[in-house]
Design an enzyme around this catalytic site. Structure first.
Site, PDB file in Angstrom:
ATOM      1  N   GLU A 318      69.827   6.037  92.762  1.00  0.00           N
ATOM      2  CA  GLU A 318      69.145   7.301  92.466  1.00  0.00           C
ATOM      3  C   GLU A 318      67.636   7.264  92.684  1.00  0.00           C
ATOM      4  O   GLU A 318      66.883   7.800  91.869  1.00  0.00           O
ATOM      5  CB  GLU A 318      69.469   7.694  91.021  1.00  0.00           C
ATOM      6  N   HIS A 342      76.729  12.310  91.288  1.00  0.00           N
ATOM      7  CA  HIS A 342      76.310  11.284  90.326  1.00  0.00           C
ATOM      8  C   HIS A 342      74.817  10.960  90.480  1.00  0.00           C
ATOM      9  O   HIS A 342      74.060  11.002  89.501  1.00  0.00           O
ATOM     10  CB  HIS A 342      77.169  10.033  90.538  1.00  0.00           C
ATOM     11  N   GLU A 343      74.413  10.664  91.708  1.00  0.00           N
ATOM     12  CA  GLU A 343      73.002  10.280  91.903  1.00  0.00           C
ATOM     13  C   GLU A 343      72.068  11.446  91.604  1.00  0.00           C
ATOM     14  O   GLU A 343      70.988  11.263  91.051  1.00  0.00           O
ATOM     15  CB  GLU A 343      72.763   9.742  93.320  1.00  0.00           C
ATOM     16  N   HIS A 346      71.396  11.697  87.972  1.00  0.00           N
ATOM     17  CA  HIS A 346      70.388  10.740  87.495  1.00  0.00           C
ATOM     18  C   HIS A 346      68.975  11.333  87.500  1.00  0.00           C
ATOM     19  O   HIS A 346      68.078  10.789  86.866  1.00  0.00           O
ATOM     20  CB  HIS A 346      70.379   9.487  88.366  1.00  0.00           C
ATOM     21  N   GLU A 365      73.788   5.450  82.504  1.00  0.00           N
ATOM     22  CA  GLU A 365      75.012   5.633  83.287  1.00  0.00           C
ATOM     23  C   GLU A 365      76.085   6.449  82.556  1.00  0.00           C
ATOM     24  O   GLU A 365      76.820   7.199  83.188  1.00  0.00           O
ATOM     25  CB  GLU A 365      75.570   4.275  83.745  1.00  0.00           C
ATOM     26  N   ASP A 423      72.267  -8.157  86.617  1.00  0.00           N
ATOM     27  CA  ASP A 423      73.286  -8.067  87.674  1.00  0.00           C
ATOM     28  C   ASP A 423      74.590  -8.752  87.251  1.00  0.00           C
ATOM     29  O   ASP A 423      75.671  -8.369  87.682  1.00  0.00           O
ATOM     30  CB  ASP A 423      72.795  -8.723  88.983  1.00  0.00           C
ATOM     31  N   TYR A 431      79.252   2.517  82.034  1.00  0.00           N
ATOM     32  CA  TYR A 431      79.535   3.820  82.639  1.00  0.00           C
ATOM     33  C   TYR A 431      80.608   4.551  81.830  1.00  0.00           C
ATOM     34  O   TYR A 431      80.414   5.686  81.396  1.00  0.00           O
ATOM     35  CB  TYR A 431      80.067   3.665  84.073  1.00  0.00           C
TER      36      TYR A 431
HETATM   37  N1  BES Z   1      72.097   3.209  89.399  1.00  0.00           N
HETATM   38  C1  BES Z   1      73.386   2.958  89.891  1.00  0.00           C
HETATM   39  C2  BES Z   1      73.449   1.770  90.807  1.00  0.00           C
HETATM   40  C3  BES Z   1      72.960   0.487  90.189  1.00  0.00           C
HETATM   41  C4  BES Z   1      73.227   0.166  88.872  1.00  0.00           C
HETATM   42  C5  BES Z   1      72.220  -0.385  90.939  1.00  0.00           C
HETATM   43  C6  BES Z   1      72.746  -1.020  88.331  1.00  0.00           C
HETATM   44  C7  BES Z   1      71.751  -1.556  90.400  1.00  0.00           C
HETATM   45  C8  BES Z   1      72.014  -1.878  89.086  1.00  0.00           C
HETATM   46  C9  BES Z   1      73.967   4.173  90.627  1.00  0.00           C
HETATM   47  O1  BES Z   1      73.612   5.388  90.059  1.00  0.00           O
HETATM   48  C10 BES Z   1      75.446   4.110  90.502  1.00  0.00           C
HETATM   49  O2  BES Z   1      75.924   4.175  89.410  1.00  0.00           O
HETATM   50  N2  BES Z   1      76.152   4.016  91.613  1.00  0.00           N
HETATM   51  C11 BES Z   1      77.587   4.030  91.635  1.00  0.00           C
HETATM   52  C12 BES Z   1      78.046   5.425  91.967  1.00  0.00           C
HETATM   53  C13 BES Z   1      79.300   5.860  91.301  1.00  0.00           C
HETATM   54  C14 BES Z   1      79.382   5.627  89.836  1.00  0.00           C
HETATM   55  C15 BES Z   1      79.576   7.319  91.630  1.00  0.00           C
HETATM   56  C16 BES Z   1      78.045   3.035  92.671  1.00  0.00           C
HETATM   57  O3  BES Z   1      77.200   2.415  93.316  1.00  0.00           O
HETATM   58  O4  BES Z   1      79.238   2.836  92.854  1.00  0.00           O
HETATM   59 ZN    ZN Z   2      74.577   5.715  88.209  1.00  0.00          ZN
END
Ligand code: BES
Ligand code: ZN
Length: 661
Positions: A318, A342-343, A346, A365, A423, A431
């Protein structure tokens, strides 16, 4: 230069104007930001006292706070390095002058640090854990509360930088130019430049980026066309809404762009532009309108999407102004664009209102999943969509908790991050457990009442960061008002501590199963050995319905036989599909069925996508059925994967010692 041509003056002006409005909210917020108490005693699992409430920063942000950041970088594709300087303007927070500023860093090559334009005394200490190497800068005469000091740090990123991926022209689709992009969440910004790398500190930004190729950043372009700088160009951007360091973002390469909505464009490689535009243009404004109705008007000016090369490790990220997204959402069927809902969501939950540390990541999330599902239900004009998506989420939550074990720390809503690399703790739990907590509160007070709370919460915390207890206080305070007195006994039922700190599954809600029932019924038929499948079984379904079906089949107690699995793949066109969600779900079934003829396809797919959601799960399964092939495939594609993905797969496959070096 399609991109700069398209971002005409009118749009730029509008975007800047919207940012002006946002800035005034920001100014009001700043005073409140430093006043809330963060010296609290948390529940048992994240019990921690000051100095700061984020265990993933080594910075002393209780004494200093970054107010403005200027990034002056040259994108050096030959050296695969960003070089230049970062200027941090830090405000002293204490009357007792602090004589030292401590910043986070990780594998950055710092050559000099000036303090208020004069040389300074500084030192980079050794790394001791996942948080990197702190940079200590001496401020001999201190600064009184409110005073701003300026640090100018000359630096170059190194080969070990975990935030950046550099692709050679040969690794891009049209092979014309190199490409680079960043991914800073959760704690990778510190490997680009020393900073207070915590979501608890927000700064405005200026970006001055010199590159031979088009640049995209998490700010609004300041120029209608980039400035010439010899063979190269300088691209300037501004972010007037204060943002945490993890939202710093840059990409550069042969990037073209096309409109997808009133204030939105999609940017990507020229060959991918048409397909990307087609995939998004029908829904972009619908998503935006729905989101604005649920929360309040979009605060950031433009909302654009950058479709990255396939090694992008996430579905979406996002980054303000420019969401970064995986090319796997461009599946030619508009079935995977919920990632964009989703993004976009955010922009309120996460980017405007931010969890103060990765221990409270669910606030980003969980809220975003809730808003995403509200947006999707609203554009489909069908509440069953909300439940449909929530059921899928619940299934993923069950799987994640099963995999960790129901007592595991990472199955808690609030996860202790002391000594932990975020990570490593990342999973679907924040989520979906987060979503289910918000959804539970929504049902408890009733939709109409909850709809009043949503804009209240997002405006109260706009431009600030908060922890789970502040969320609780805000909720109870709002519903403590006289007009909600009938809710009193319901509110006293909420087990906040249990919700925050109990491991395992939360109580299961009742769902409207109308959209999943057909998926379960078809899955049941596959339990019979002689079921004669036909493409028409699923031809009227959405991609997500097919996914639910595949997921149920994958979890059969008695796996399919290899023949059945092949029959399933053929009948539903799953080996040829461009939809990677479906393809990888099918391969999971095939691997469970020990259909050895599918393994080559799995290995091939692992060379084509770098999105961790697919890569990590496919590698884990391939590793159990054919470790040699898994290791060989990883080694072959090592350079294709983003450094974050590379590092995690190495751990998953047991190719490195588990501790973060
Ligand atoms: N912010 C996250 C991606 C992220 C989280 C990157 C933690 C690094 C550390 C992003 O908004 C996300 O949740 N992406 C999901 C999308 C899905 C839930 C629709 C993904 O990457 O799968
Ligand atoms: Zn997210």
């Amino acid at each position: 230069m399609l991109m700069w041509g398209f971002l005409g003056l009118g749009r730029l002006k509008r975007a800047r104007l919207a940012q002006e409005t946002a800035t005034s909210i920001a100014q009001k917020a700043t005073a409140a930001q430093s006043s809330h108490s963060y010296r609290r005693w948390f529940g048992a699992s994240i019990a921690r006292m000051a100095p700061v409430r984020d265990p993933n920063t080594l910075s002393n942000y209780d004494a200093w706070r970054t107010k403005h950041t200027t990034a002056n970088f040259k994108v050096d594709f030959d050296a695969k390095s960003l070089r230049g300087s970062i200027v941090l303007e830090l405000e002293s927070q204490t009357d007792k002058a602090s004589n030292e500023i401590i910043l986070d860093s990780s594998y950055v090559d710092v050559s000099s640090i000036k303090l208020n334009s004069a040389p300074s005394k500084w030192e980079i200490k050794d790394r001791t854990g996942p948080n990197g190497s702190p940079v200590h800068i001496s401020v001999p005469s201190g600064a009184s509360k409110g005073e701003i000091v300026k640090l100018e740090i000359d630096l170059a990123t190194t080969e070990k930088c975990t935030a950046l991926q550099w692709l050679t022209p040969a690794q891009t689709s049209n092979k014309k130019a190199p490409f680079m992009f960043s991914q800073c969440q959760a704690i990778h910004a510190r490997s680009i430049f020393p900073c207070q790398d915590t979501p608890d500190v927000k700064s405005t930004y200026n970006f001055n980026i010199q590159s031979p190729h088009v640049v995209v950043a998490s700010g609004v372009p300041l120029l209608d066309a980039p400035e010439e700088a010899g063979q190269e160009k300088v691209y300037r951007f501004q972010q007037k809404v204060p943002i945490p360091s993890y939202l710093f973002a840059l990409a550069s390469g042969d990037i073209a762009s096309a409109p997808i909505g009133k204030r939105s464009s999609v940017a990507t490689g020229p060959n991918e532009l048409k397909a990307s535009q087609w995939e998004l243009q029908d829904d972009m404004d619908k998503f935006m309108d729905a989101a604005e109705k649920i929360v309040f008007p979009y605060q950031w000016g433009e909302y654009n999407v950058l479709i990255l090369p396939p090694s992008f490790p996430y579905g979406g990220m996002e980054n303000p102004i420019f969401t970064f997204a995986t090319p796997t959402i461009i599946s030619g069927d508009r079935q995977n664009i919920d990632v964009i809902a989703h993004e976009l969501a955010h922009s309120w939950s996460g980017n405007l209102v931010t969890s103060c540390s990765w221990e409270h990541f669910w606030l980003n999330e969980g809220w975003t999943m809730y808003l995403e599902r509200r947006i999707l239900a609203s554009i489909h004009k069908n509440d069953a969509y909300f439940d449909f998506s929530a059921i899928i989420g619940w299934k993923h939550l069950e799987e994640a908790i099963n995999e960790y074990g129901e007592d595991h720390e990472y199955t808690k809503l609030c996860i202790s991050h002391k000594g932990i690399d975020p990570d490593d703790a990342f999973s679907t739990v924040p989520y979906e457990k987060g979503f289910h907590f918000i959804y539970y509160l929504d049902r408890l007070v009733g939709r109409e009442n909850f709809d009043n709370f949503v804009p209240h919460y997002f405006s109260k915390w706009a431009n600030k960061s908060l922890d789970s207890y502040e969320f609780k206080d805000t909720f109870l305070e709002f519903f403590g008002a006289p007009e909600y007195s009938s809710l009193k006994s319901k509110l006293s039922e909420i087990d906040w501590e249990g919700r925050f700190f109990n491991p395992g599954l939360p109580p299961k809600p009742e769902f409207d199963t109308s959209l999943v029932d057909v998926c379960f019924q078809l899955a049941d038929k596959w339990k019979q050995k002689d079921f004669s499948a036909s493409p028409s079984d699923i031809s009227s379904w959405t991609g997500n319905q097919v996914l639910v079906f595949l997921n149920v089949v994958q979890n059969f107690e008695v796996p399919l036989t290899p023949e059945q699995s092949q029959k399933l793949g053929r009948a539903y066109g799953l080996t040829e599909t461009k939809n990677v969600e479906l393809k990888s779900a099918y391969y999971q079934i095939a691997m469970k069925a020990k259909d050895t003829s599918s393994y080559a396809g799995v290995a091939e797919l692992l060379g084509e996508v770098g999105r961790m959601k697919f890569v990590r799960t496919l590698f884990r399964s391939l590793n159990t059925v054919d470790r040699d092939l898994a290791v060989k495939t990883f080694k072959k594609n090592r350079d294709f994967y983003h450094p974050i993905c590379r590092g995690l797969v190495e751990k998953d496959l047991g190719l490195v010692a588990l501790e973060s070096a």
